[in-house]
Write an enzyme that holds these catalytic residues in place. Structure first.
Site, PDB file in Angstrom:
ATOM      1  N   SER A  50       0.808  -1.223   0.000  1.00 30.74           N
ATOM      2  CA  SER A  50       0.000   0.000   0.000  1.00 30.74           C
ATOM      3  C   SER A  50       0.842   1.274   0.000  1.00 30.74           C
ATOM      4  O   SER A  50       0.638   2.173  -0.815  1.00 30.74           O
ATOM      5  CB  SER A  50      -0.911   0.018   1.231  1.00 30.74           C
ATOM      6  OG  SER A  50      -1.719  -1.130   1.228  1.00 30.74           O
ATOM      7  N   GLU A  72       9.404  -5.665  -6.197  1.00 32.39           N
ATOM      8  CA  GLU A  72       8.542  -6.494  -5.351  1.00 32.39           C
ATOM      9  C   GLU A  72       8.987  -7.945  -5.466  1.00 32.39           C
ATOM     10  O   GLU A  72       9.148  -8.471  -6.564  1.00 32.39           O
ATOM     11  CB  GLU A  72       7.071  -6.336  -5.786  1.00 32.39           C
ATOM     12  CG  GLU A  72       6.100  -7.266  -5.107  1.00 32.39           C
ATOM     13  CD  GLU A  72       6.100  -7.174  -3.580  1.00 32.39           C
ATOM     14  OE1 GLU A  72       5.969  -6.057  -3.035  1.00 32.39           O
ATOM     15  OE2 GLU A  72       6.255  -8.237  -2.920  1.00 32.39           O
ATOM     16  N   THR A  83       0.623  -6.717   1.739  1.00 32.56           N
ATOM     17  CA  THR A  83      -0.158  -7.400   2.777  1.00 32.56           C
ATOM     18  C   THR A  83      -1.642  -7.090   2.660  1.00 32.56           C
ATOM     19  O   THR A  83      -2.473  -7.990   2.693  1.00 32.56           O
ATOM     20  CB  THR A  83       0.342  -6.970   4.178  1.00 32.56           C
ATOM     21  OG1 THR A  83       1.718  -7.319   4.284  1.00 32.56           O
ATOM     22  CG2 THR A  83      -0.446  -7.654   5.272  1.00 32.56           C
ATOM     23  N   CYS A  84      -1.992  -5.833   2.539  1.00 32.67           N
ATOM     24  CA  CYS A  84      -3.410  -5.464   2.597  1.00 32.67           C
ATOM     25  C   CYS A  84      -4.201  -6.146   1.493  1.00 32.67           C
ATOM     26  O   CYS A  84      -5.230  -6.769   1.734  1.00 32.67           O
ATOM     27  CB  CYS A  84      -3.566  -3.944   2.499  1.00 32.67           C
ATOM     28  SG  CYS A  84      -5.280  -3.453   2.440  1.00 32.67           S
ATOM     29  N   CYS A 139      -6.150  -7.067   4.808  1.00 35.07           N
ATOM     30  CA  CYS A 139      -7.459  -6.395   4.812  1.00 35.07           C
ATOM     31  C   CYS A 139      -8.456  -6.957   3.800  1.00 35.07           C
ATOM     32  O   CYS A 139      -9.589  -7.274   4.166  1.00 35.07           O
ATOM     33  CB  CYS A 139      -7.315  -4.907   4.497  1.00 35.07           C
ATOM     34  SG  CYS A 139      -5.791  -4.158   4.999  1.00 35.07           S
ATOM     35  N   LYS A 199      -9.311 -10.867   4.113  1.00 35.53           N
ATOM     36  CA  LYS A 199      -9.969 -11.001   5.425  1.00 35.53           C
ATOM     37  C   LYS A 199     -11.396 -10.474   5.368  1.00 35.53           C
ATOM     38  O   LYS A 199     -12.337 -11.115   5.814  1.00 35.53           O
ATOM     39  CB  LYS A 199      -9.116 -10.258   6.471  1.00 35.53           C
ATOM     40  CG  LYS A 199      -9.608 -10.218   7.877  1.00 35.53           C
ATOM     41  CD  LYS A 199     -10.566  -9.077   8.191  1.00 35.53           C
ATOM     42  CE  LYS A 199     -10.173  -7.704   7.782  1.00 35.53           C
ATOM     43  NZ  LYS A 199      -9.120  -7.084   8.561  1.00 35.53           N
ATOM     44  N   TYR A 237      -5.971  -7.562  16.880  1.00 29.05           N
ATOM     45  CA  TYR A 237      -6.857  -7.392  15.720  1.00 29.05           C
ATOM     46  C   TYR A 237      -7.080  -8.705  14.974  1.00 29.05           C
ATOM     47  O   TYR A 237      -8.199  -9.137  14.727  1.00 29.05           O
ATOM     48  CB  TYR A 237      -6.202  -6.461  14.685  1.00 29.05           C
ATOM     49  CG  TYR A 237      -6.212  -4.993  14.920  1.00 29.05           C
ATOM     50  CD1 TYR A 237      -7.085  -4.172  14.205  1.00 29.05           C
ATOM     51  CD2 TYR A 237      -5.309  -4.393  15.788  1.00 29.05           C
ATOM     52  CE1 TYR A 237      -7.053  -2.794  14.349  1.00 29.05           C
ATOM     53  CE2 TYR A 237      -5.277  -3.020  15.944  1.00 29.05           C
ATOM     54  CZ  TYR A 237      -6.149  -2.228  15.218  1.00 29.05           C
ATOM     55  OH  TYR A 237      -6.114  -0.867  15.364  1.00 29.05           O
ATOM     56  N   ILE A 238      -5.950  -9.319  14.570  1.00 31.21           N
ATOM     57  CA  ILE A 238      -6.048 -10.468  13.665  1.00 31.21           C
ATOM     58  C   ILE A 238      -6.718 -11.640  14.375  1.00 31.21           C
ATOM     59  O   ILE A 238      -7.579 -12.311  13.804  1.00 31.21           O
ATOM     60  CB  ILE A 238      -4.644 -10.848  13.137  1.00 31.21           C
ATOM     61  CG1 ILE A 238      -4.075  -9.674  12.318  1.00 31.21           C
ATOM     62  CG2 ILE A 238      -4.689 -12.119  12.307  1.00 31.21           C
ATOM     63  CD1 ILE A 238      -2.687  -9.900  11.751  1.00 31.21           C
ATOM     64  N   GLU A 274     -10.498 -11.144  14.728  1.00 37.22           N
ATOM     65  CA  GLU A 274     -11.165 -11.186  13.419  1.00 37.22           C
ATOM     66  C   GLU A 274     -11.305 -12.626  12.929  1.00 37.22           C
ATOM     67  O   GLU A 274     -12.369 -13.046  12.467  1.00 37.22           O
ATOM     68  CB  GLU A 274     -10.381 -10.343  12.402  1.00 37.22           C
ATOM     69  CG  GLU A 274     -10.471  -8.858  12.715  1.00 37.22           C
ATOM     70  CD  GLU A 274      -9.761  -7.952  11.717  1.00 37.22           C
ATOM     71  OE1 GLU A 274     -10.096  -6.766  11.672  1.00 37.22           O
ATOM     72  OE2 GLU A 274      -8.868  -8.423  10.988  1.00 37.22           O
ATOM     73  N   ARG A 295      -2.836 -14.339  26.676  1.00 37.73           N
ATOM     74  CA  ARG A 295      -2.022 -14.341  27.894  1.00 37.73           C
ATOM     75  C   ARG A 295      -2.520 -13.287  28.890  1.00 37.73           C
ATOM     76  O   ARG A 295      -2.298 -13.408  30.083  1.00 37.73           O
ATOM     77  CB  ARG A 295      -0.554 -14.132  27.551  1.00 37.73           C
ATOM     78  CG  ARG A 295      -0.267 -12.805  26.888  1.00 37.73           C
ATOM     79  CD  ARG A 295       1.184 -12.658  26.500  1.00 37.73           C
ATOM     80  NE  ARG A 295       1.403 -11.387  25.853  1.00 37.73           N
ATOM     81  CZ  ARG A 295       2.567 -11.001  25.340  1.00 37.73           C
ATOM     82  NH1 ARG A 295       3.603 -11.804  25.383  1.00 37.73           N
ATOM     83  NH2 ARG A 295       2.682  -9.828  24.771  1.00 37.73           N
ATOM     84  N   GLY A 355       1.194 -10.788  16.760  1.00 37.32           N
ATOM     85  CA  GLY A 355       1.896  -9.574  16.347  1.00 37.32           C
ATOM     86  C   GLY A 355       2.676  -9.787  15.059  1.00 37.32           C
ATOM     87  O   GLY A 355       2.818 -10.920  14.581  1.00 37.32           O
ATOM     88  N   HIS A 409     -33.198   8.944  11.683  1.00 36.38           N
ATOM     89  CA  HIS A 409     -34.046   8.016  12.421  1.00 36.38           C
ATOM     90  C   HIS A 409     -34.801   7.102  11.479  1.00 36.38           C
ATOM     91  O   HIS A 409     -35.312   7.572  10.467  1.00 36.38           O
ATOM     92  CB  HIS A 409     -35.048   8.818  13.271  1.00 36.38           C
ATOM     93  CG  HIS A 409     -35.817   7.946  14.195  1.00 36.38           C
ATOM     94  ND1 HIS A 409     -35.253   7.365  15.315  1.00 36.38           N
ATOM     95  CD2 HIS A 409     -37.111   7.525  14.144  1.00 36.38           C
ATOM     96  CE1 HIS A 409     -36.184   6.637  15.927  1.00 36.38           C
ATOM     97  NE2 HIS A 409     -37.308   6.720  15.245  1.00 36.38           N
ATOM     98  N   GLU A 458     -27.632   7.404  15.177  1.00 35.79           N
ATOM     99  CA  GLU A 458     -28.205   8.608  15.796  1.00 35.79           C
ATOM    100  C   GLU A 458     -27.924   8.675  17.297  1.00 35.79           C
ATOM    101  O   GLU A 458     -27.954   9.750  17.897  1.00 35.79           O
ATOM    102  CB  GLU A 458     -29.707   8.722  15.523  1.00 35.79           C
ATOM    103  CG  GLU A 458     -30.550   7.657  16.192  1.00 35.79           C
ATOM    104  CD  GLU A 458     -32.050   7.817  15.909  1.00 35.79           C
ATOM    105  OE1 GLU A 458     -32.542   8.954  15.916  1.00 35.79           O
ATOM    106  OE2 GLU A 458     -32.715   6.786  15.683  1.00 35.79           O
TER     107      GLU A 458
END
Ligand code: NDP
Length: 458
Positions: free
Chosen positions: A15, A35, A42-43, A48, A51, A177-178, A181, A198, A261, A435, A440
């Site tokens: 990214s 590359e 990764t994303c 992202c 996933k 996070y991972i 998810e 842990r 991590g 509404h 709201e």
């Protein structure tokens, strides 16, 4: 003749690298990008995007069930995991193609292979040497696993996204996070899920109410949390894997996924040899302009371990290109970056937590609401939403917005603009709600929670 082969050489087409390279090329810079795996990073390829596609798939499980409460007659249904993975892979191939075309159309030279710095202006790749005036390192990060006996039997999110069949029993290690998810994805798809953390709570760094609330909602969905435990070893058995959390206490599993991590990709690219300093976590040390200790070498994205999110890497890459090639100096801005966890239900936050606000701002007002969303009055599902506002009592500025519940990422993105503008609670109150919506509630919260400091003084 130009002194260097390229004005800019970017190592890593994820990214941050792609965004910076394209922006630089748009201002006329001669740019190459290297590359070693696939353009997208990764994303797009391992994070992202795939996933989120699996999260969409997982949501159907409850959507089908909920439909019954709205009069739908339900037939047989099951998830063909293999077909889902194939569909996801087709989409990733499409995106990879789009990224390659975007770079080519911008005039960026794509070089396939692993690049290595020889000196600050020379990069070697595939046996050839290239020179560049400026170098950007955007090599991202990679899952990091503790060295315990049997760790070779564990997978990471990389492999979890490519499993050919849905495992029946999954153990997930980690509470970030991972981990949350994937716990949600596997559980909704039909696996039994045990999450081993842990600490006593998931999602360290998030607001305490968010952590507690999500943990309770995940438990309702049947995710078994083993808090305060550490995996000691993993053993292969005739029927799968055995995960020892204590001597004698083991969990049987088909798949063990570690999400403990990610570490910056700084090895083997010649960084230290040319004088690029790393910090204690082996991330590239950069100044506020994303400049490393070598003046013509910059770094953006996860490899710098600032805020490890795709939109932040893109922002850092573009800010750098503006600074270097458009005479428009921009320091990346890391304040009030919103983020979301695509757990089930999802979490989203912008600004600071209640604990941070109390520490940094002193007197703070907190507004919190929790309710059953209208949809679940008919679906019958026992799922609630939690929203919270943290307000500076002295200035009335909203310091933090936190939400757990359906559509949280979509809602918090809008509130992030308000926080960026320095909105006050009064301005939230003056905003008319939509509404009926859950969102709201963010503009109708009236009652402050009792002040724990005032109570303590009683
Ligand atoms: P995180 O840093 O979020 O979480 C790591 C987790 O692993 C923590 O719960 C930590 O526990 C635990 N842990 C670390 N070391 C060990 C160990 N040796 N044994 C047991 N547990 C351990 O990492 P993730 O891998 O989940 O994600 C990496 C980064 O990727 C995130 O920080 C985020 O920036 C990004 N990301 C963002 C997403 C999004 O925006 N939706 C989605 C996925 C990733 P403890 O709390 O006790 O330290």
């Amino acid at each position: 003749m130009a002194k260097y082969d390229f004005d800019l050489f970017t190592i890593g087409a994820g990214s941050g690298g792609v965004a910076g390279s394209r922006r630089a090329a748009s201002y006329g810079a001669r740019v190459a990008i290297a590359e070693s795996v696939r353009v997208g990073g990764t994303c797009v390829l391992r994070g992202c995007v795939p996933k989120k596609l699996l999260v969409y798939a997982a949501h159907y499980a409850e959507e089908f069930e909920d439909a019954a409460g709205f009069g739908w007659n339900l037939g047989a249904r099951d998830l063909d995991w293999g077909r889902l993975i194939q569909a996801k892979d087709r989409e990733l191939d499409r995106l990879n193609g789009i990224y390659i075309n975007m770079l080519k159309n911008a005039g960026v030279t794509i070089l396939d292979g692993r690049a290595r710095l020889i000196d600050p202006h020379t990069i070697e790749l595939g046996g050839k040497r290239y020179t560049a005036e400026t170098v950007i390192i955007a090599t991202g990060g990679w899952p990091s696993l503790p060295k315990i006996p049997g760790i070779e039997h564990a997978i990471t999110s990389n492999e979890a996204l490519d499993l050919k069949a849905l495992p029946k029993r999954v153990v997930i290690v980690g509470g970030g996070y991972i981990a949350v998810e994937f716990a949600g994805i596997f559980r909704a798809a039909g696996s039994t899920v045990t999450q081993v953390i842990r600490a006593d709570r998931i999602l360290r760094g998030f607001d305490e109410d968010v952590r507690q609330f999500l943990q309770a909602e995940m438990a309702k969905k049947g995710i078994v949390l083993r808090a305060g435990e550490q995996v000691q070893s993993i053993e292969k058995t005739a029927t799968g894997l055995r995960v020892f959390v204590r001597p004698g206490a083991a969990i049987e599993a088909d798949v063990v996924m570690y999400a403990t991590g990610r570490a910056p990709n700084t090895d083997g690219i010649g960084l230290e040899e040319v004088g690029v300093a790393l910090n204690k976590k082996k991330a590239i040390a950069v100044n506020e302009w994303s400049r490393t200790t070598v003046p013509n070498i910059y770094a953006v994205g996860d490899v710098t371990d600032r805020i490890n999110l795709t939109p932040v890497a893109i922002h850092e890459g573009r800010a750098l290109a503006e600074t270097l090639y458009n005479n428009n100096p921009i320091k990346p801005d890391h304040a009030n970056v919103p983020s979301a966890v695509f757990s089930q239900p999802p979490v989203a936050s912008v600004g600071i937590t209640e604990a941070q606000a109390r520490e940094w701002h002193g007197a703070v007002d907190v507004y919190r609401t929790s309710f059953r969303p209208m949809k679940h009055t008919l679906s019958g599902r026992d799922e609630r939403i939690m929203m919270k506002l943290v307000v500076d009592r002295r200035t009335d500025r909203v310091l933090g917005c936190h939400m757990v519940g359906a559509d949280a990422p979509e809602i918090i993105q809008g509130l992030a603009i308000a926080l960026k503008c320095g909105a006050t609670k009064k301005q939230f109150d003056q905003t008319i709600g939509i509404h009926p919506s859950a969102a709201e509630e963010f503009v109708t919260m009236r009652d402050k929670l009792p002040d724990p400091q005032a109570k303590a003084a009683d």
